[in-house]
Scaffold this motif. Structure first.
Motif, PDB file in Angstrom:
ATOM      1  N   ASP A  94       0.838  -1.201   0.000  1.00 20.36           N
ATOM      2  CA  ASP A  94       0.000   0.000   0.000  1.00 20.36           C
ATOM      3  C   ASP A  94       0.876   1.255   0.000  1.00 20.36           C
ATOM      4  OD1 ASP A  94       1.044  -0.107   2.526  1.00 20.36           O
ATOM      5  OD2 ASP A  94      -0.884  -0.151   3.587  1.00 20.36           O
ATOM      6  N   ALA A  95       2.136   1.098  -0.402  1.00 19.16           N
ATOM      7  CA  ALA A  95       3.093   2.206  -0.395  1.00 19.16           C
ATOM      8  C   ALA A  95       2.890   3.117  -1.605  1.00 19.16           C
ATOM      9  CB  ALA A  95       4.520   1.660  -0.384  1.00 19.16           C
ATOM     10  N   SER A  96       2.823   4.406  -1.372  1.00 17.65           N
ATOM     11  CA  SER A  96       2.681   5.364  -2.473  1.00 17.65           C
ATOM     12  C   SER A  96       4.062   5.723  -3.020  1.00 17.65           C
ATOM     13  CB  SER A  96       1.954   6.625  -2.010  1.00 17.65           C
ATOM     14  OG  SER A  96       2.674   7.272  -0.989  1.00 17.65           O
ATOM     15  N   ARG A  97       4.148   5.760  -4.327  1.00 14.74           N
ATOM     16  CA  ARG A  97       5.409   6.046  -5.017  1.00 14.74           C
ATOM     17  C   ARG A  97       5.181   7.120  -6.079  1.00 14.74           C
ATOM     18  NH1 ARG A  97       7.610   3.369  -1.529  1.00 14.74           N
ATOM     19  NH2 ARG A  97       9.008   1.578  -1.809  1.00 14.74           N
ATOM     20  N   SER A  98       6.272   7.784  -6.457  1.00 17.42           N
ATOM     21  CA  SER A  98       6.230   8.747  -7.554  1.00 17.42           C
ATOM     22  C   SER A  98       7.490   8.609  -8.399  1.00 17.42           C
ATOM     23  CB  SER A  98       6.151  10.187  -7.028  1.00 17.42           C
ATOM     24  OG  SER A  98       4.969  10.400  -6.300  1.00 17.42           O
ATOM     25  N   LEU A  99       7.306   8.654  -9.701  1.00 12.83           N
ATOM     26  CA  LEU A  99       8.411   8.753 -10.646  1.00 12.83           C
ATOM     27  C   LEU A  99       8.324  10.131 -11.285  1.00 12.83           C
ATOM     28  CD1 LEU A  99       8.074   5.226 -12.290  1.00 12.83           C
ATOM     29  CD2 LEU A  99      10.024   5.991 -10.930  1.00 12.83           C
ATOM     30  N   ILE A 100       9.393  10.890 -11.196  1.00 13.34           N
ATOM     31  CA  ILE A 100       9.396  12.269 -11.710  1.00 13.34           C
ATOM     32  C   ILE A 100      10.261  12.312 -12.964  1.00 13.34           C
ATOM     33  CG2 ILE A 100       9.974  14.665 -11.167  1.00 13.34           C
ATOM     34  CD1 ILE A 100       9.805  13.524  -8.113  1.00 13.34           C
ATOM     35  N   ILE A 101       9.688  12.744 -14.058  1.00 16.35           N
ATOM     36  CA  ILE A 101      10.436  12.798 -15.310  1.00 16.35           C
ATOM     37  C   ILE A 101      10.949  14.216 -15.516  1.00 16.35           C
ATOM     38  CG2 ILE A 101      10.367  12.487 -17.823  1.00 16.35           C
ATOM     39  CD1 ILE A 101       7.928  10.729 -15.483  1.00 16.35           C
ATOM     40  N   VAL A 102      12.274  14.337 -15.490  1.00 16.44           N
ATOM     41  CA  VAL A 102      12.926  15.628 -15.717  1.00 16.44           C
ATOM     42  C   VAL A 102      13.661  15.535 -17.047  1.00 16.44           C
ATOM     43  CG1 VAL A 102      14.548  17.351 -14.841  1.00 16.44           C
ATOM     44  CG2 VAL A 102      13.218  15.955 -13.222  1.00 16.44           C
ATOM     45  N   ASP A 103      13.217  16.304 -18.026  1.00 16.56           N
ATOM     46  CA  ASP A 103      13.870  16.328 -19.337  1.00 16.56           C
ATOM     47  C   ASP A 103      15.077  17.259 -19.291  1.00 16.56           C
ATOM     48  OD1 ASP A 103      11.978  14.640 -20.513  1.00 16.56           O
ATOM     49  OD2 ASP A 103      10.648  16.320 -20.979  1.00 16.56           O
TER      50      ASP A 103
END
Length: 239
Positions: free
Chosen positions: A208-217
Protein backbone atom coordinates in the motif's frame (compact mmCIF):
# COMPACT_ATOMS: atom_id res chain seq x y z
CA UNK A 1 12.77 -23.36 -2.76
CA UNK A 2 11.30 -19.87 -2.93
CA UNK A 3 8.61 -19.22 -5.51
CA UNK A 4 9.64 -17.12 -8.49
CA UNK A 5 5.98 -16.63 -9.48
CA UNK A 6 5.69 -13.36 -7.59
CA UNK A 7 8.67 -11.87 -9.44
CA UNK A 8 7.58 -13.25 -12.82
CA UNK A 9 4.01 -11.99 -12.45
CA UNK A 10 5.06 -8.63 -11.04
CA UNK A 11 7.37 -8.06 -14.01
CA UNK A 12 4.67 -9.19 -16.47
CA UNK A 13 2.26 -6.67 -14.97
CA UNK A 14 4.78 -4.03 -16.04
CA UNK A 15 5.05 -5.55 -19.51
CA UNK A 16 8.42 -7.19 -18.82
CA UNK A 17 8.81 -10.88 -19.68
CA UNK A 18 11.68 -12.49 -17.74
CA UNK A 19 13.18 -15.69 -19.12
CA UNK A 20 14.56 -18.56 -17.02
CA UNK A 21 18.10 -17.14 -17.01
CA UNK A 22 16.90 -13.73 -15.84
CA UNK A 23 14.78 -15.25 -13.05
CA UNK A 24 17.82 -17.24 -11.92
CA UNK A 25 19.92 -14.05 -11.95
CA UNK A 26 17.40 -12.29 -9.70
CA UNK A 27 17.38 -15.29 -7.35
CA UNK A 28 21.20 -15.37 -7.24
CA UNK A 29 21.33 -11.61 -6.63
CA UNK A 30 18.92 -12.02 -3.72
CA UNK A 31 21.07 -14.76 -2.19
CA UNK A 32 24.20 -12.59 -2.46
CA UNK A 33 22.36 -9.60 -1.03
CA UNK A 34 21.17 -11.52 2.03
CA UNK A 35 24.53 -13.21 2.64
CA UNK A 36 26.51 -9.96 2.37
CA UNK A 37 23.92 -8.12 4.44
CA UNK A 38 25.05 -10.21 7.44
CA UNK A 39 28.37 -8.35 7.47
CA UNK A 40 27.53 -5.10 5.65
CA UNK A 41 24.46 -2.89 5.99
CA UNK A 42 22.90 -3.11 2.53
CA UNK A 43 19.15 -3.30 3.24
CA UNK A 44 16.68 -3.59 6.10
CA UNK A 45 14.33 -5.49 3.77
CA UNK A 46 15.36 -9.15 3.73
CA UNK A 47 12.33 -11.43 3.21
CA UNK A 48 12.08 -12.75 -0.37
CA UNK A 49 8.54 -11.45 -1.01
CA UNK A 50 9.43 -8.00 0.39
CA UNK A 51 12.63 -7.76 -1.65
CA UNK A 52 10.69 -8.73 -4.78
CA UNK A 53 8.03 -6.05 -4.17
CA UNK A 54 10.04 -3.23 -2.61
CA UNK A 55 13.36 -3.60 -4.42
CA UNK A 56 13.03 -5.64 -7.62
CA UNK A 57 9.58 -4.61 -8.89
CA UNK A 58 10.02 -1.09 -7.51
CA UNK A 59 13.25 -0.77 -9.53
CA UNK A 60 11.57 -2.06 -12.71
CA UNK A 61 8.63 0.33 -12.30
CA UNK A 62 10.47 2.99 -14.31
CA UNK A 63 9.00 1.35 -17.44
CA UNK A 64 5.77 3.11 -16.46
CA UNK A 65 7.35 6.37 -17.70
CA UNK A 66 10.46 5.54 -19.75
CA UNK A 67 11.26 3.09 -22.52
CA UNK A 68 14.68 1.50 -22.06
CA UNK A 69 16.20 0.97 -25.49
CA UNK A 70 19.11 -1.11 -26.74
CA UNK A 71 22.45 0.65 -26.15
CA UNK A 72 20.90 3.31 -23.90
CA UNK A 73 23.56 4.54 -21.51
CA UNK A 74 22.15 4.63 -17.97
CA UNK A 75 23.61 6.08 -14.77
CA UNK A 76 22.37 4.82 -11.39
CA UNK A 77 23.50 7.55 -9.00
CA UNK A 78 23.92 6.55 -5.34
CA UNK A 79 23.12 2.95 -6.20
CA UNK A 80 23.68 1.53 -2.70
CA UNK A 81 23.02 -2.22 -2.88
CA UNK A 82 22.40 -1.92 -6.65
CA UNK A 83 18.89 -0.50 -6.86
CA UNK A 84 17.53 0.24 -9.39
CA UNK A 85 20.56 -0.45 -11.60
CA UNK A 86 21.07 -4.21 -11.18
CA UNK A 87 17.39 -5.17 -11.65
CA UNK A 88 17.22 -2.90 -14.72
CA UNK A 89 20.38 -4.46 -16.16
CA UNK A 90 19.06 -7.99 -15.61
CA UNK A 91 15.71 -7.15 -17.23
CA UNK A 92 17.24 -5.05 -20.05
CA UNK A 93 20.63 -6.67 -20.78
CA UNK A 94 21.25 -4.62 -23.95
CA UNK A 95 21.53 -1.35 -22.02
CA UNK A 96 24.89 0.07 -20.88
CA UNK A 97 24.87 0.63 -17.13
CA UNK A 98 27.03 2.64 -14.74
CA UNK A 99 26.49 2.11 -11.01
CA UNK A 100 27.98 4.88 -8.87
CA UNK A 101 28.30 5.01 -5.10
CA UNK A 102 30.48 6.91 -2.63
CA UNK A 103 31.07 3.88 -0.37
CA UNK A 104 33.80 1.59 -1.67
CA UNK A 105 32.55 -1.46 0.27
CA UNK A 106 29.26 -1.34 -1.62
CA UNK A 107 31.09 -1.01 -4.93
CA UNK A 108 33.13 -4.10 -4.01
CA UNK A 109 29.90 -6.01 -3.41
CA UNK A 110 28.43 -4.82 -6.72
CA UNK A 111 31.53 -5.85 -8.67
CA UNK A 112 31.15 -9.32 -7.17
CA UNK A 113 27.47 -9.37 -8.20
CA UNK A 114 28.35 -8.29 -11.75
CA UNK A 115 30.94 -11.08 -11.99
CA UNK A 116 28.73 -13.79 -10.46
CA UNK A 117 25.70 -12.89 -12.62
CA UNK A 118 27.94 -12.62 -15.72
CA UNK A 119 26.52 -9.21 -16.61
CA UNK A 120 28.12 -7.36 -19.52
CA UNK A 121 28.41 -3.67 -20.41
CA UNK A 122 28.06 -2.62 -16.78
CA UNK A 123 30.54 -0.90 -14.46
CA UNK A 124 30.54 -0.09 -10.75
CA UNK A 125 32.35 3.16 -9.96
CA UNK A 126 33.50 4.40 -6.55
CA UNK A 127 33.11 8.18 -6.57
CA UNK A 128 31.08 11.14 -5.43
CA UNK A 129 28.76 12.67 -8.01
CA UNK A 130 30.48 16.05 -7.55
CA UNK A 131 33.77 14.52 -8.73
CA UNK A 132 32.62 12.08 -11.41
CA UNK A 133 30.47 14.70 -13.16
CA UNK A 134 33.67 16.70 -13.86
CA UNK A 135 35.11 13.93 -16.01
CA UNK A 136 34.46 14.35 -19.76
CA UNK A 137 33.75 10.63 -20.26
CA UNK A 138 30.80 10.92 -17.86
CA UNK A 139 29.58 14.50 -18.11
CA UNK A 140 26.41 14.81 -20.23
CA UNK A 141 26.99 11.34 -21.71
CA UNK A 142 23.91 9.48 -20.45
CA UNK A 143 20.50 8.92 -22.02
CA UNK A 144 19.01 8.33 -18.59
CA UNK A 145 20.05 8.97 -15.00
CA UNK A 146 18.06 7.22 -12.27
CA UNK A 147 18.30 7.40 -8.50
CA UNK A 148 16.53 5.94 -5.50
CA UNK A 149 18.89 7.85 -3.20
CA UNK A 150 17.31 9.69 -0.28
CA UNK A 151 17.82 13.41 -0.93
CA UNK A 152 15.62 16.39 -1.70
CA UNK A 153 14.91 17.09 -5.39
CA UNK A 154 17.12 20.19 -5.56
CA UNK A 155 20.14 18.29 -4.24
CA UNK A 156 19.41 15.17 -6.29
CA UNK A 157 19.02 17.23 -9.47
CA UNK A 158 22.42 18.87 -8.92
CA UNK A 159 23.97 15.43 -8.53
CA UNK A 160 22.22 13.85 -11.52
CA UNK A 161 21.46 16.38 -14.28
CA UNK A 162 25.17 17.05 -15.10
CA UNK A 163 25.40 13.41 -16.28
CA UNK A 164 22.42 13.62 -18.67
CA UNK A 165 22.84 14.55 -22.32
CA UNK A 166 20.49 17.09 -23.89
CA UNK A 167 17.38 15.18 -24.92
CA UNK A 168 17.93 12.64 -22.15
CA UNK A 169 16.04 12.21 -18.88
CA UNK A 170 16.63 12.21 -15.15
CA UNK A 171 14.09 10.06 -13.29
CA UNK A 172 14.23 9.93 -9.47
CA UNK A 173 12.17 7.38 -7.54
CA UNK A 174 10.30 9.04 -4.67
CA UNK A 175 8.05 7.91 -1.83
CA UNK A 176 4.90 9.61 -0.54
CA UNK A 177 3.53 13.00 -1.57
CA UNK A 178 6.11 14.96 -3.55
CA UNK A 179 4.11 18.06 -4.59
CA UNK A 180 5.69 20.45 -2.07
CA UNK A 181 9.18 19.13 -2.75
CA UNK A 182 8.67 19.59 -6.49
CA UNK A 183 7.44 23.15 -6.07
CA UNK A 184 10.57 24.00 -4.07
CA UNK A 185 12.89 22.43 -6.64
CA UNK A 186 11.53 23.94 -9.88
CA UNK A 187 14.01 26.83 -9.92
CA UNK A 188 17.00 24.59 -9.15
CA UNK A 189 16.02 22.17 -11.91
CA UNK A 190 15.74 25.06 -14.40
CA UNK A 191 19.17 26.42 -13.37
CA UNK A 192 20.67 22.97 -14.02
CA UNK A 193 19.17 22.70 -17.52
CA UNK A 194 16.19 20.51 -16.70
CA UNK A 195 12.42 20.74 -16.95
CA UNK A 196 9.83 18.59 -15.18
CA UNK A 197 7.62 17.08 -17.87
CA UNK A 198 5.56 14.53 -15.93
CA UNK A 199 4.94 13.07 -12.48
CA UNK A 200 3.60 9.53 -12.22
CA UNK A 201 1.98 8.78 -8.86
CA UNK A 202 1.12 5.14 -8.18
CA UNK A 203 0.83 2.47 -5.48
CA UNK A 204 3.66 -0.03 -5.43
CA UNK A 205 2.51 -3.46 -6.54
CA UNK A 206 1.81 -5.88 -3.68
CA UNK A 207 1.93 -3.09 -1.08
CA UNK A 208 0.00 0.00 0.00
CA UNK A 209 3.09 2.21 -0.39
CA UNK A 210 2.68 5.36 -2.47
CA UNK A 211 5.41 6.05 -5.02
CA UNK A 212 6.23 8.75 -7.55
CA UNK A 213 8.41 8.75 -10.65
CA UNK A 214 9.40 12.27 -11.71
CA UNK A 215 10.44 12.80 -15.31
CA UNK A 216 12.93 15.63 -15.72
CA UNK A 217 13.87 16.33 -19.34
CA UNK A 218 17.35 17.71 -20.04
CA UNK A 219 16.67 20.73 -22.24
CA UNK A 220 19.91 22.74 -21.91
CA UNK A 221 23.54 22.11 -21.02
CA UNK A 222 24.35 22.26 -17.31
CA UNK A 223 26.58 25.22 -16.41
CA UNK A 224 30.22 24.34 -15.71
CA UNK A 225 29.93 25.52 -12.10
CA UNK A 226 27.59 22.57 -11.34
CA UNK A 227 27.72 20.36 -9.45
CA UNK A 228 29.37 22.52 -6.81
CA UNK A 229 32.23 21.15 -4.70
CA UNK A 230 31.69 18.10 -2.50
CA UNK A 231 29.10 18.58 0.22
CA UNK A 232 27.63 21.85 -1.08
CA UNK A 233 24.62 20.40 -2.95
CA UNK A 234 23.37 18.64 0.19
CA UNK A 235 24.27 21.35 2.72
CA UNK A 236 23.10 24.29 0.62
CA UNK A 237 20.52 23.10 -1.94
CA UNK A 238 19.88 25.44 -4.86
CA UNK A 239 16.71 27.45 -4.42
Amino acid sequence: MKSLDRLEKGALALGIRLDEKQLEQFEHYYAMLIETNKVMNLTSITEWEDVVDKHFIDSLSIVRVARLKENDRIMDMGTGAGFPGIPLKIAFPDTRMTLMDSLNKRIGFLKHVISELELENIEAVHSRAEDLARKPEYREQFDLCVSRAVANMSTLSEYCLPFVKIGGKFVPYKSGNVSEELNKSQKAIAILGGKISHVDNYTLMGTDASRSLIIVDKVRMTGKTYPRKAGKPSKEPLS
